[in-house]
Design a protein around this motif. Sequence first.
Motif, PDB file in Angstrom:
ATOM      1  N   GLY A  93      52.218  24.887  40.455  1.00  0.00           N
ATOM      2  CA  GLY A  93      52.832  24.417  39.219  1.00  0.00           C
ATOM      3  C   GLY A  93      51.789  23.992  38.210  1.00  0.00           C
ATOM      4  O   GLY A  93      50.601  23.879  38.530  1.00  0.00           O
ATOM      5  N   PRO A  94      52.190  23.766  36.969  1.00  0.00           N
ATOM      6  CA  PRO A  94      51.242  23.351  35.935  1.00  0.00           C
ATOM      7  C   PRO A  94      50.676  21.966  36.217  1.00  0.00           C
ATOM      8  O   PRO A  94      51.202  21.216  37.045  1.00  0.00           O
ATOM      9  CB  PRO A  94      52.098  23.368  34.656  1.00  0.00           C
ATOM     10  CG  PRO A  94      53.501  23.190  35.136  1.00  0.00           C
ATOM     11  CD  PRO A  94      53.573  23.879  36.455  1.00  0.00           C
ATOM     12  N   ALA A  95      49.599  21.637  35.500  1.00  0.00           N
ATOM     13  CA  ALA A  95      48.940  20.348  35.713  1.00  0.00           C
ATOM     14  C   ALA A  95      49.852  19.176  35.376  1.00  0.00           C
ATOM     15  O   ALA A  95      49.722  18.090  35.948  1.00  0.00           O
ATOM     16  CB  ALA A  95      47.664  20.281  34.874  1.00  0.00           C
ATOM     17  N   VAL A  96      50.749  19.367  34.435  1.00  0.00           N
ATOM     18  CA  VAL A  96      51.705  18.328  34.044  1.00  0.00           C
ATOM     19  C   VAL A  96      53.113  18.877  34.277  1.00  0.00           C
ATOM     20  O   VAL A  96      53.448  19.963  33.790  1.00  0.00           O
ATOM     21  CB  VAL A  96      51.516  17.935  32.563  1.00  0.00           C
ATOM     22  CG1 VAL A  96      52.542  16.864  32.170  1.00  0.00           C
ATOM     23  CG2 VAL A  96      50.097  17.421  32.322  1.00  0.00           C
ATOM     24  N   PRO A  97      53.973  18.196  35.039  1.00  0.00           N
ATOM     25  CA  PRO A  97      53.734  16.890  35.653  1.00  0.00           C
ATOM     26  C   PRO A  97      52.809  16.972  36.866  1.00  0.00           C
ATOM     27  O   PRO A  97      52.659  18.040  37.465  1.00  0.00           O
ATOM     28  CB  PRO A  97      55.140  16.449  36.075  1.00  0.00           C
ATOM     29  CG  PRO A  97      55.846  17.756  36.354  1.00  0.00           C
ATOM     30  CD  PRO A  97      55.324  18.714  35.318  1.00  0.00           C
ATOM     31  N   ASP A  98      52.217  15.837  37.238  1.00  0.00           N
ATOM     32  CA  ASP A  98      51.262  15.783  38.340  1.00  0.00           C
ATOM     33  C   ASP A  98      51.990  15.987  39.669  1.00  0.00           C
ATOM     34  O   ASP A  98      52.827  15.169  40.058  1.00  0.00           O
ATOM     35  CB  ASP A  98      50.540  14.433  38.325  1.00  0.00           C
ATOM     36  CG  ASP A  98      49.452  14.361  39.382  1.00  0.00           C
ATOM     37  OD1 ASP A  98      49.204  15.377  40.056  1.00  0.00           O
ATOM     38  OD2 ASP A  98      48.857  13.281  39.532  1.00  0.00           O
ATOM     39  N   ARG A  99      51.681  17.114  40.340  1.00  0.00           N
ATOM     40  CA  ARG A  99      52.353  17.412  41.609  1.00  0.00           C
ATOM     41  C   ARG A  99      51.756  16.630  42.781  1.00  0.00           C
ATOM     42  O   ARG A  99      52.279  16.711  43.892  1.00  0.00           O
ATOM     43  CB  ARG A  99      52.251  18.913  41.908  1.00  0.00           C
ATOM     44  CG  ARG A  99      52.871  19.802  40.824  1.00  0.00           C
ATOM     45  CD  ARG A  99      54.339  19.471  40.599  1.00  0.00           C
ATOM     46  NE  ARG A  99      54.921  20.230  39.495  1.00  0.00           N
ATOM     47  CZ  ARG A  99      55.583  21.350  39.643  1.00  0.00           C
ATOM     48  NH1 ARG A  99      55.765  21.869  40.830  1.00  0.00           N
ATOM     49  NH2 ARG A  99      56.078  21.971  38.586  1.00  0.00           N
ATOM     50  N   LEU A 100      50.653  15.900  42.562  1.00  0.00           N
ATOM     51  CA  LEU A 100      50.067  15.069  43.615  1.00  0.00           C
ATOM     52  C   LEU A 100      50.062  13.605  43.195  1.00  0.00           C
ATOM     53  O   LEU A 100      49.133  12.858  43.480  1.00  0.00           O
ATOM     54  CB  LEU A 100      48.644  15.552  43.941  1.00  0.00           C
ATOM     55  CG  LEU A 100      48.555  16.956  44.553  1.00  0.00           C
ATOM     56  CD1 LEU A 100      47.113  17.336  44.804  1.00  0.00           C
ATOM     57  CD2 LEU A 100      49.358  17.047  45.851  1.00  0.00           C
ATOM     58  N   ALA A 101      51.098  13.202  42.476  1.00  0.00           N
ATOM     59  CA  ALA A 101      51.283  11.804  42.105  1.00  0.00           C
ATOM     60  C   ALA A 101      51.569  10.980  43.358  1.00  0.00           C
ATOM     61  O   ALA A 101      51.882  11.527  44.427  1.00  0.00           O
ATOM     62  CB  ALA A 101      52.434  11.681  41.098  1.00  0.00           C
ATOM     63  N   PRO A 102      51.453   9.657  43.284  1.00  0.00           N
ATOM     64  CA  PRO A 102      51.620   8.823  44.485  1.00  0.00           C
ATOM     65  C   PRO A 102      52.903   9.105  45.270  1.00  0.00           C
ATOM     66  O   PRO A 102      52.861   9.212  46.499  1.00  0.00           O
ATOM     67  CB  PRO A 102      51.603   7.400  43.908  1.00  0.00           C
ATOM     68  CG  PRO A 102      50.748   7.504  42.693  1.00  0.00           C
ATOM     69  CD  PRO A 102      51.044   8.851  42.114  1.00  0.00           C
TER      70      PRO A 102
END
Length: 428
Positions: A369-378
């Motif tokens: 997926g694209p950088a936004v939204p962050d797919r490795l967020a907490p």
Amino acid sequence: MVARTGLYAFLAANAAAVAVLFVQGGFAANALIVLGRFAGLYGALFMAFQLLLVARLPWLDRRLGMDRLTSWHRWTGFGVLWTLLAHVVLITFGYAQLSSLDPLNQLLDLAETIEGVLRALVAFALLLVIGGVSARAARRRLAYETWHFIHLYTYVAVVLAFTHQVAVGTSFTSSSWGTAYWYTLWGAALGAVFAGRLGLPLWRNLRHRLRVTAVVPESDHVVSVYVTGRDLDRLPARAGQFFLWRFLTRDRWWQANPFSLSAAPDGRSLRLTVKTAGDGTAALRRIEPGTRVFAEGPYGAFTAMHRTRPDALLIAGGVGVTPIRALLEELSGHCVVLYRVTADRDAVLHDELRDLAAAKGAELHLVTGPAVPDRLAPAELARLVPDLTGRDVFLCGPPPMMNAVLGSLRELGVPAPQIHFERFSLAG
């Protein structure tokens, strides 16, 4: 931790020794000259420490990593520039107080009448130029080879500054043990550079006689290069490390590029996998089998040497998967691999990762997926790896992704000793 503490202790002990030498050398006619000499001594100490940081000594590099050594090198460089600037300004104004000359004419008079001062001014000018091109804004506009060539003048500046210190430094003239101290310090620093930057690479390459055995395209923009040589089982390389590679062709022998090992060393061959990012990396596709290779390294602390937990989480972004793939091959215990790419087609070595994960009983998650939204967020990290805080985390990828993931790991409470990453930056 031991290496870091050792470096701090080394610097502190030498700082104390320099202070003692300064006091034993006596005090000059006015406060400005006293402060100028004090700054000059610590400028010399910082220069010697700089040499140690860029010597690429294996013991330090394996424990600290070249990115941390490079960061310290950068900040020590600022210390060198500011202390030497203070030395020049304070000495000039101090002597100007004792004469009828203005500061500029006083500086010219010192350069003309005192042995070694002109050489010191040339050294300072070189350091100013080197500091200028090393600033981030200038560094981004220069090719690595150009920046590196300019950086080599640091050694000219070091020699010129040392001869100035020998000629007029109070530590040399005031006591025999002060003379012995400075000769020993400079000899050890220059010896470390000679051993780490010249002696060891020459010896290893003469011993192992590396050459290309195969060039294998992995995709339209990625290629793997296989290298073999003699006695590779005696080469102290580990998964996660990188080399500075020179392919000795007519048009590439002078270029050295840092590429990670993309497979764990097996004592028979080495493999690097490279994404095209310019003419130099694009030319790797045209390298012929049999081409001789000169490799400096292995470098890096991004290895299993620093593990603190039996299980691990490996996070890769883009072509940063190369050291992660090698680490997965070497690591024991249960591993979870998160591979972050924009689209499936960007997942370099994915088939190898899948097969390797299946053979080792590891979990592999391809996060696209694209950088936004962050797919490795907490929240997403916690969902994919519920026992995250009980694992070592190895992270490699583009700087924006690494910064975001490091923030997520801190937010989730992963202890700092369990987080392992390296930005593969080079000093000197």
